[in-house]
Design a protein around this motif. Structure first.
Motif, PDB file in Angstrom:
ATOM      1  N   MET A  95      -4.395 -20.806   1.034  1.00  0.00           N
ATOM      2  CA  MET A  95      -5.542 -20.864   0.135  1.00  0.00           C
ATOM      3  C   MET A  95      -5.168 -20.577  -1.322  1.00  0.00           C
ATOM      4  N   PHE A  96      -4.230 -19.648  -1.539  1.00  0.00           N
ATOM      5  CA  PHE A  96      -3.986 -19.165  -2.895  1.00  0.00           C
ATOM      6  C   PHE A  96      -2.593 -19.459  -3.442  1.00  0.00           C
ATOM      7  N   GLU A  97      -1.783 -20.196  -2.714  1.00  0.00           N
ATOM      8  CA  GLU A  97      -0.410 -20.450  -3.152  1.00  0.00           C
ATOM      9  C   GLU A  97      -0.356 -21.082  -4.540  1.00  0.00           C
ATOM     10  N   HIS A  98      -1.108 -22.140  -4.748  1.00  0.00           N
ATOM     11  CA  HIS A  98      -1.050 -22.848  -6.037  1.00  0.00           C
ATOM     12  C   HIS A  98      -1.663 -22.020  -7.166  1.00  0.00           C
ATOM     13  N   ALA A  99      -2.747 -21.320  -6.854  1.00  0.00           N
ATOM     14  CA  ALA A  99      -3.379 -20.483  -7.883  1.00  0.00           C
ATOM     15  C   ALA A  99      -2.434 -19.370  -8.320  1.00  0.00           C
ATOM     16  N   LEU A 100      -1.766 -18.741  -7.368  1.00  0.00           N
ATOM     17  CA  LEU A 100      -0.842 -17.662  -7.717  1.00  0.00           C
ATOM     18  C   LEU A 100       0.382 -18.197  -8.464  1.00  0.00           C
ATOM     19  N   GLN A 101       0.854 -19.376  -8.086  1.00  0.00           N
ATOM     20  CA  GLN A 101       1.970 -19.976  -8.824  1.00  0.00           C
ATOM     21  C   GLN A 101       1.570 -20.220 -10.275  1.00  0.00           C
ATOM     22  N   PHE A 102       0.358 -20.711 -10.472  1.00  0.00           N
ATOM     23  CA  PHE A 102      -0.116 -20.962 -11.831  1.00  0.00           C
ATOM     24  C   PHE A 102      -0.226 -19.664 -12.612  1.00  0.00           C
ATOM     25  N   LEU A 103      -0.839 -18.642 -12.002  1.00  0.00           N
ATOM     26  CA  LEU A 103      -1.005 -17.361 -12.695  1.00  0.00           C
ATOM     27  C   LEU A 103       0.340 -16.705 -13.002  1.00  0.00           C
ATOM     28  N   SER A 104       1.324 -16.912 -12.134  1.00  0.00           N
ATOM     29  CA  SER A 104       2.617 -16.270 -12.348  1.00  0.00           C
ATOM     30  C   SER A 104       3.344 -16.841 -13.560  1.00  0.00           C
ATOM     31  N   ASN A 105       3.134 -18.126 -13.857  1.00  0.00           N
ATOM     32  CA  ASN A 105       3.805 -18.716 -15.011  1.00  0.00           C
ATOM     33  C   ASN A 105       3.148 -20.049 -15.388  1.00  0.00           C
ATOM     34  N   PRO A 106       2.083 -20.018 -16.189  1.00  0.00           N
ATOM     35  CA  PRO A 106       1.429 -21.269 -16.582  1.00  0.00           C
ATOM     36  C   PRO A 106       2.346 -22.162 -17.429  1.00  0.00           C
ATOM     37  N   TRP A 107       3.358 -21.567 -18.028  1.00  0.00           N
ATOM     38  CA  TRP A 107       4.298 -22.335 -18.860  1.00  0.00           C
ATOM     39  C   TRP A 107       5.015 -23.405 -18.030  1.00  0.00           C
ATOM     40  N   LYS A 108       5.322 -23.111 -16.771  1.00  0.00           N
ATOM     41  CA  LYS A 108       6.011 -24.089 -15.909  1.00  0.00           C
ATOM     42  C   LYS A 108       5.205 -25.376 -15.803  1.00  0.00           C
ATOM     43  N   LEU A 109       3.913 -25.232 -15.594  1.00  0.00           N
ATOM     44  CA  LEU A 109       3.054 -26.414 -15.480  1.00  0.00           C
ATOM     45  C   LEU A 109       2.924 -27.105 -16.834  1.00  0.00           C
ATOM     46  N   TRP A 110       2.848 -26.324 -17.897  1.00  0.00           N
ATOM     47  CA  TRP A 110       2.725 -26.880 -19.239  1.00  0.00           C
ATOM     48  C   TRP A 110       3.955 -27.704 -19.613  1.00  0.00           C
ATOM     49  N   LYS A 111       5.137 -27.165 -19.352  1.00  0.00           N
ATOM     50  CA  LYS A 111       6.362 -27.856 -19.783  1.00  0.00           C
ATOM     51  C   LYS A 111       6.709 -29.046 -18.900  1.00  0.00           C
ATOM     52  N   SER A 112       5.911 -29.295 -17.848  1.00  0.00           N
ATOM     53  CA  SER A 112       6.165 -30.461 -16.989  1.00  0.00           C
ATOM     54  C   SER A 112       6.003 -31.761 -17.767  1.00  0.00           C
ATOM     55  N   GLY A 113       5.234 -31.709 -18.881  1.00  0.00           N
ATOM     56  CA  GLY A 113       5.054 -32.899 -19.697  1.00  0.00           C
ATOM     57  C   GLY A 113       3.913 -33.786 -19.222  1.00  0.00           C
ATOM     58  N   ASN A 114       3.348 -33.497 -18.068  1.00  0.00           N
ATOM     59  CA  ASN A 114       2.243 -34.276 -17.521  1.00  0.00           C
ATOM     60  C   ASN A 114       0.986 -33.941 -18.312  1.00  0.00           C
ATOM     61  N   LEU A 115       0.399 -34.944 -18.969  1.00  0.00           N
ATOM     62  CA  LEU A 115      -0.748 -34.728 -19.837  1.00  0.00           C
ATOM     63  C   LEU A 115      -1.945 -34.150 -19.066  1.00  0.00           C
ATOM     64  N   ILE A 116      -2.188 -34.645 -17.868  1.00  0.00           N
ATOM     65  CA  ILE A 116      -3.305 -34.133 -17.065  1.00  0.00           C
ATOM     66  C   ILE A 116      -3.066 -32.670 -16.702  1.00  0.00           C
ATOM     67  N   ALA A 117      -1.830 -32.349 -16.335  1.00  0.00           N
ATOM     68  CA  ALA A 117      -1.493 -30.956 -16.001  1.00  0.00           C
ATOM     69  C   ALA A 117      -1.654 -30.061 -17.226  1.00  0.00           C
ATOM     70  N   GLN A 118      -1.263 -30.552 -18.388  1.00  0.00           N
ATOM     71  CA  GLN A 118      -1.378 -29.763 -19.606  1.00  0.00           C
ATOM     72  C   GLN A 118      -2.848 -29.513 -19.970  1.00  0.00           C
ATOM     73  N   ARG A 119      -3.680 -30.510 -19.801  1.00  0.00           N
ATOM     74  CA  ARG A 119      -5.111 -30.318 -20.061  1.00  0.00           C
ATOM     75  C   ARG A 119      -5.691 -29.301 -19.081  1.00  0.00           C
ATOM     76  N   THR A 120      -5.254 -29.365 -17.834  1.00  0.00           N
ATOM     77  CA  THR A 120      -5.714 -28.411 -16.825  1.00  0.00           C
ATOM     78  C   THR A 120      -5.293 -26.998 -17.206  1.00  0.00           C
ATOM     79  N   VAL A 121      -4.066 -26.842 -17.671  1.00  0.00           N
ATOM     80  CA  VAL A 121      -3.580 -25.529 -18.098  1.00  0.00           C
ATOM     81  C   VAL A 121      -4.448 -24.998 -19.238  1.00  0.00           C
ATOM     82  N   LEU A 122      -4.746 -25.835 -20.199  1.00  0.00           N
ATOM     83  CA  LEU A 122      -5.570 -25.403 -21.329  1.00  0.00           C
ATOM     84  C   LEU A 122      -6.945 -24.928 -20.865  1.00  0.00           C
TER      85      LEU A 122
END
Length: 168
Positions: free
Chosen positions: A97-124
């Motif tokens: 249930m919480f794997e992805h949420a905890l991964q995001f909370l642990s380091n949102p920079w990882k998702l941001w630096k992926s370069g994926n525009l949709i992922a970056q908007r989600t991070v914001l």
């Protein structure tokens, strides 16, 4: 964005708190099931008592009244059976249930630096409570973070002996 990453200790503590809350919720579900079983057993005993009275009763009016009460209690028992069935174990584990949420909370920079525009908007949207503002003479303004990051930041700020804040 990189400053949103909590320390490993703070993230481990927050993760443990989520897991404890998950465990408490599971414990509450078990307590609810016990209460429902107790209530169901009480109804079952009342039905048995009324059936004994029906057998002993001579009056058709009294028998009809008992039958109506028994029917009502049988419906209540079916409702409790359904509640008991629906109070089962969670469909997924805590990790699922919480794997992805905890991964995001642990380091949102990882998702941001992926370069994926949709992922970056989600991070914001997930990391900042408001749109990030830019002042012409001063540059980017300090953005307001969302509640999860405020909580993690609050955990990581502690006073040292001199009264200054220290970030871990």
């Amino acid at each position: 964005m990189q400053s949103l990453k909590p320390s490993e200790g703070m993230f481990a503590m927050a993760s443990k708190m989520f897991k404890d809350a998950w465990g408490q919720r599971a414990g509450q579900m078990e307590a609810d099931k016990r209460l429902i079983r107790t209530e169901r057993n009480q109804i079952e005993k009342k039905i048995e008592g009324l059936l004994d009275r029906v057998v002993e009763a001579d009056s058709p009016t009294l028998i009809t009244a008992y039958e109506k009460r028994i029917e009502k209690m049988e419906r209540e028992k079916l409702i409790l059976d359904e509640k008991l069935h629906n109070k089962g174990k969670p469909m997924h584990t805590f990790e699922q249930m919480f794997e992805h949420a905890l991964q995001f909370l642990s380091n949102p920079w990882k998702l941001w630096k992926s370069g994926n525009l949709i992922a970056q908007r989600t991070v914001l949207r997930l990391a900042f409570a408001e749109q990030i503002t830019y002042a012409r003479n001063k540059g980017l303004r300090t953005p307001k973070t969302t509640l999860p990051f405020k909580v993690l930041e609050g955990f990581s700020c502690q006073k040292n002996n001199g009264g200054d804040e220290v970030r871990h």
